[in-house]
Design a protein around this motif. Structure first.
Motif, short mmCIF file in Angstrom:
data_model
loop_
_atom_site.label_atom_id
_atom_site.label_comp_id
_atom_site.label_asym_id
_atom_site.label_seq_id
_atom_site.Cartn_x
_atom_site.Cartn_y
_atom_site.Cartn_z
N TYR A 606 7.80 7.37 1.05
CA TYR A 606 7.13 7.38 -0.27
C TYR A 606 7.63 6.28 -1.22
O TYR A 606 7.29 6.31 -2.41
N PHE A 607 8.39 5.34 -0.72
CA PHE A 607 8.78 4.20 -1.55
C PHE A 607 7.83 3.04 -1.29
O PHE A 607 7.57 2.69 -0.13
N ALA A 608 7.34 2.44 -2.38
CA ALA A 608 6.37 1.35 -2.26
C ALA A 608 7.10 0.01 -2.27
O ALA A 608 6.84 -0.87 -3.10
N GLN A 615 2.58 2.72 2.22
CA GLN A 615 2.00 2.65 0.88
C GLN A 615 0.59 2.07 0.92
O GLN A 615 -0.31 2.54 0.23
N THR A 616 0.39 1.06 1.74
CA THR A 616 -0.95 0.46 1.87
C THR A 616 -1.94 1.49 2.41
O THR A 616 -3.05 1.65 1.88
N LEU A 617 -1.55 2.17 3.46
CA LEU A 617 -2.44 3.16 4.07
C LEU A 617 -2.76 4.30 3.11
O LEU A 617 -3.92 4.73 3.00
N TYR A 618 -1.73 4.77 2.41
CA TYR A 618 -1.97 5.86 1.46
C TYR A 618 -2.87 5.41 0.31
O TYR A 618 -3.76 6.15 -0.13
N ALA A 619 -2.64 4.19 -0.19
CA ALA A 619 -3.45 3.68 -1.30
C ALA A 619 -4.93 3.67 -0.92
O ALA A 619 -5.80 4.05 -1.72
#
Length: 803
Positions: A606-608, A615-619
């Motif tokens: 969970y650190f960007a 982070q890219t995939l979650y965004a």
């Protein structure tokens, strides 16, 4: 034949000379631009190469010494305030003149003068919102109420104008040369206009969109999707605060009737969700050295030249250092020998919309109660480069300017919307910063804030004596519950504001038991505060993560505070991703990469960080899911979309809610439908990305860009800056927004201060000081920002005496 050749060459030479000496459409004349003695070549020199030991300027009572350190940060030593601010104006203009003027021209709705008709609609909207009108009212207010502040503002103005009068063609900033115009004289009005411009940048409202929602959803469902307080409310002022005043009673009408118009308008631009600012102060009982530590990082658009210009200002009685706003007096966020302070946007609704009923088509009178009141007409003559002047007529009522009418963005001839905004009311924010710069204690800090009206800000405070505090300051209307949330009838006196909340009743705290104060654009208070509080854009993630960290931390150091400013933990993902994965279930997809992406998401911490792929995939997945949920919701008249916090809460707690049903699809859809649709959309997006770009680590995906104020000047911008962070994180660095200034100050016997911003001191793209701070900023590093004495010879770049 030889004569023919001669005359042919002569004719070509004359034609070329004429060609390069005249502008062609929006293209400037090339001869002056290419002139080696006056053109852009002269802008390739850095400031230290052009340094002058002495400069003669008029109206000083004593010589002023300006010491530039190795980073081109000026330290101005003057014998009195008039000389100090005259010198500040001169020095700021030396390094940021084009930026100062361009931003005030934007605030006045005058960009068309520079770039032509492409900016006409922008200029019309700016003028119709009344920014220039607000600055005029503000100047009149200061002229009538505060002659001393006016003297200081005029001294600053004189300094700017003396620099302009000495400005040669060779030294003219390159943007003037490219855009083919020259600077005009500065004025006190322009300094005030700059502060109104900041108000416009930071304020938002959704009155029109909420009104449409109310018609579509009804009150019950609207309140469910847009509650006034979130489930987890960790406000700016601690919930334990006891309000020790008797509130002014506000009379709510027994019944309220809202206009029933269809609001098919393009809303005003709004702040981007998840971006914002942070500030906090920790008490000595929580720090390693027993001293208070204050931190501030306002997050705004990332632009070059930088929004801020670092500077130290010194007189025999005080020394202040920090971030100045080119065009305004003093330091906006900074510290002196006794205190430190910083600001974040308070995001509190301070502008409302009213339907105006004119008596007839002449628009000379409008209805209010049982009367017809005379209007005022303001003629806006907008000069347009290469075209005739455009004349716009704006009608003013006691509510404010009629922004939308039959001549501007209204599909109906009978719809007229007026904007009521505290910016249009006389105020004196400039005095706040003049007084704050020399404040010695909490009482001085409070006295300075009493003059501050707009834009509403959370002012954090710490002092060497050990105090820490926070005050939410602005000119806040007295409203009954719900007032201003929807479009109101300007003819109904019951819709009027009932005065303003006294400064003494604005939310504030001093030395709370928990040992810290903080703000991150969240709700200012909890439900116990006795006045109605509302805004459409409160933050829900940064604030909770910040407060959890500050509650846990002890033996805090300056280094801890630097790391916290650069913290890119994504609390939204930590709360939202498990919900998405649970609802995805065993969704089968034909993509061979689906399992790879899902495993990367499951193993993500969970650190960007810039090298993270999760982070890219979650965004992408979360954005596509939210888009799927609210797509039908957004098809129709403009409406506000529920924020990500409320969306995740619905997904988690009410996955079968009727809000998830898609009316255009057969059957009944639940949250699972949208999560799976979002995942499939992510797979499509990733296939395209990997085919075209390959690398999908976070920094490469978000492509943080620090853009020149003229977007087309790409060579003057910094692209693909390698840094982490993002929306909803303490390090809220997105593709175009981020920490515009970071400052950490420890208020011990010897003050230790550190600061940085994404740019450089120079406004000249050809200077080595134009963007030299960017790598430092991108890595979460800082410059030493300690106060400098006039005797200090360390790291001096050059000195100049103004006399």
């Amino acid at each position: 034949m030889k004569y023919f050749s001669f005359f042919l060459v002569l004719a070509i030479t004359i034609a070329l000379a004429m060609l390069v000496s005249r502008p062609i459409g929006q293209i400037p004349p090339l001869a002056p631009l290419l002139d080696p003695n006056h053109g852009f070549w002269q802008n390739t020199l850095s400031e230290d190469q052009l340094a002058e030991e002495e400069i003669n300027i008029e109206n000083l009572s004593a010589p002023v010494e300006v010491v530039f350190d190795k980073n081109l940060i000026p330290h101005i030593f003057a014998q009195n305030e008039l000389d100090l601010y005259r010198a500040q104006g001169y020095v700021t203009a030396q390094h940021r003149l084009w930026q100062m003027e361009f931003q005030t021209m934007a605030a006045a709705g005058r960009v068309s003068e520079i770039v032509g008709p492409i900016a006409l609609e922008l200029d019309r909207m700016t003028r119709r919102k009344g920014l220039a009108f607000g600055a005029e009212v503000g100047l009149k207010y200061i002229e009538e109420n505060d002659p001393e502040t006016l003297r200081l503002v005029e001294a600053y103005t004189d300094g700017v104008n003396q620099y302009i009068s000495k400005l040669s063609d060779a030294r003219l900033p390159v943007e003037y040369k490219i855009l083919n115009y020259r600077p005009e004289p500065w004025s006190a009005y322009k300094s005030l206009l700059l502060l109104k411009y900041m108000s416009d940048m930071l304020v938002g409202d959704r009155d029109l969109e909420y009104s449409n929602l109310r018609k579509i959803l009804g009150d019950s469902k609207l309140n469910k999707l847009f509650p006034d307080f979130p489930t987890e409310n960790d406000p700016v002022i601690e919930s334990e605060k006891v309000w020790d005043f008797t509130p002014i009673p506000v009379n709510k009408p027994d019944s309220v009737t809202y206009p029933d118009d269809a609001l098919l308008l393009d809303p005003l631009s709004q702040p981007v969700e998840g971006t914002g600012s942070n500030n906090w102060a920790v008490a000595g009982k929580k720090t390693q050295n027993g001293n208070p530590i204050l931190a501030n990082d306002p997050h705004l658009s990332l632009n070059l030249p930088s929004l801020w210009f670092s500077m130290q200002l010194s007189t025999p009685t005080y020394t202040v250092k920090g971030a100045t706003l080119p065009g305004a007096l003093g330091v906006i966020s900074g510290f002196n020998q006794d205190i430190a302070w910083g600001v974040t946007n308070a995001t509190k609704d301070a502008r409302d919309w009213y339907k105006i009923t004119f008596q007839d088509e002449s628009r000379k009178t409008y209805k209010f109660g049982d009367e017809w009141i005379a209007t005022d007409f303001r003629i806006e003559a907008i000069k347009v480069k290469g075209q005739d002047t455009f004349i716009d007529t704006v009608v003013y009522t006691h509510h404010g300017p009629v922004v939308y009418d039959k001549s501007f963005r209204s599909e109906r001839q009978d719809v007229n919307f007026a904007l009521k905004w505290t910016v249009h009311m006389g105020s004196n924010e400039q005095r706040t910063f003049i007084q704050m710069n020399k404040a010695k204690d909490y009482a001085d800090y409070n006295a300075a804030l009493d003059f501050y009206a707009s834009p509403a800000q959370n002012f954090v405070f710490a002092s060497k004596s050990g105090d820490i505090g926070m005050r939410i300051q602005g000119k806040f209307p007295l409203k009954w519950e719900g007032q201003g949330k929807f479009f109101m009838d300007g003819a109904d006196p019951k819709m009027e504001w009932q005065g303003f909340i006294p400064n003494a009743h604005n939310p504030a705290t001093l030395n709370p038991e928990r040992g810290f104060v903080s703000s991150a654009n969240q709700h200012p208070v909890d439900r116990s505060y006795p006045y109605y509080v509302f805004d459409n854009s409160y933050e829900h993630y940064r604030n909770r993560h910040l407060n959890r960290k500050l509650r846990e931390m002890n033996q805090i150091t300056v280094e801890d505070m630097k790391m916290l400013q650069f913290d890119d933990y994504n609390l939204q993902a930590a709360e939202g991703l498990p919900v998405l994965i649970k609802l995805l279930g065993t969704h089968i997809t034909e993509s061979p990469d689906a399992e790879k992406y899902l495993n990367e998401l499951k193993s993500w911490d969970y650190f960007a960080d810039p090298n993270q792929k999760g982070q890219t995939l979650y965004a992408i997945w979360s954005a596509e899911t939210f888009e799927s949920i609210w797509r039908e919701f957004m098809n129709g008249p403009p409406v506000a979309r529920p924020n990500s916090y409320q969306t995740v809460e619905l997904l988690n707690k009410s996955p079968k809610d009727s809000i998830f049903d898609v009316k255009s699809q057969e059957g009944i859809q639940t949250a699972e439908y949208h999560v799976k649709a979002g995942f499939d959309s992510m797979l499509v997006a990733m296939k395209k990305w990997e085919a075209e770009e390959g690398d999908y680590t976070w920094a490469n995906f978000k492509k943080t860009t620090i853009q020149h104020l003229v977007p087309n000047f790409k060579s003057f911008s910094a692209s693909n800056v390698y840094t982490g962070g993002g929306s909803g994180m303490l390090n809220a660095t997105g593709s175009r927004h981020g920490a515009s200034w970071r400052m950490v100050v420890e208020l011990g016997p010897e003050i230790q201060a550190f600061g940085v911003y994404p740019g450089g001191q120079s406004g000249n793209p050809g200077s080595r000081f134009y963007a030299n701070f960017i790598p430092i900023w991108a890595n979460g590093e800082y410059l030493n920002f300690n106060l400098r004495s006039i005797e200090n010879q360390e790291d001096v770049l050059f000195k100049t005496i103004l006399k």
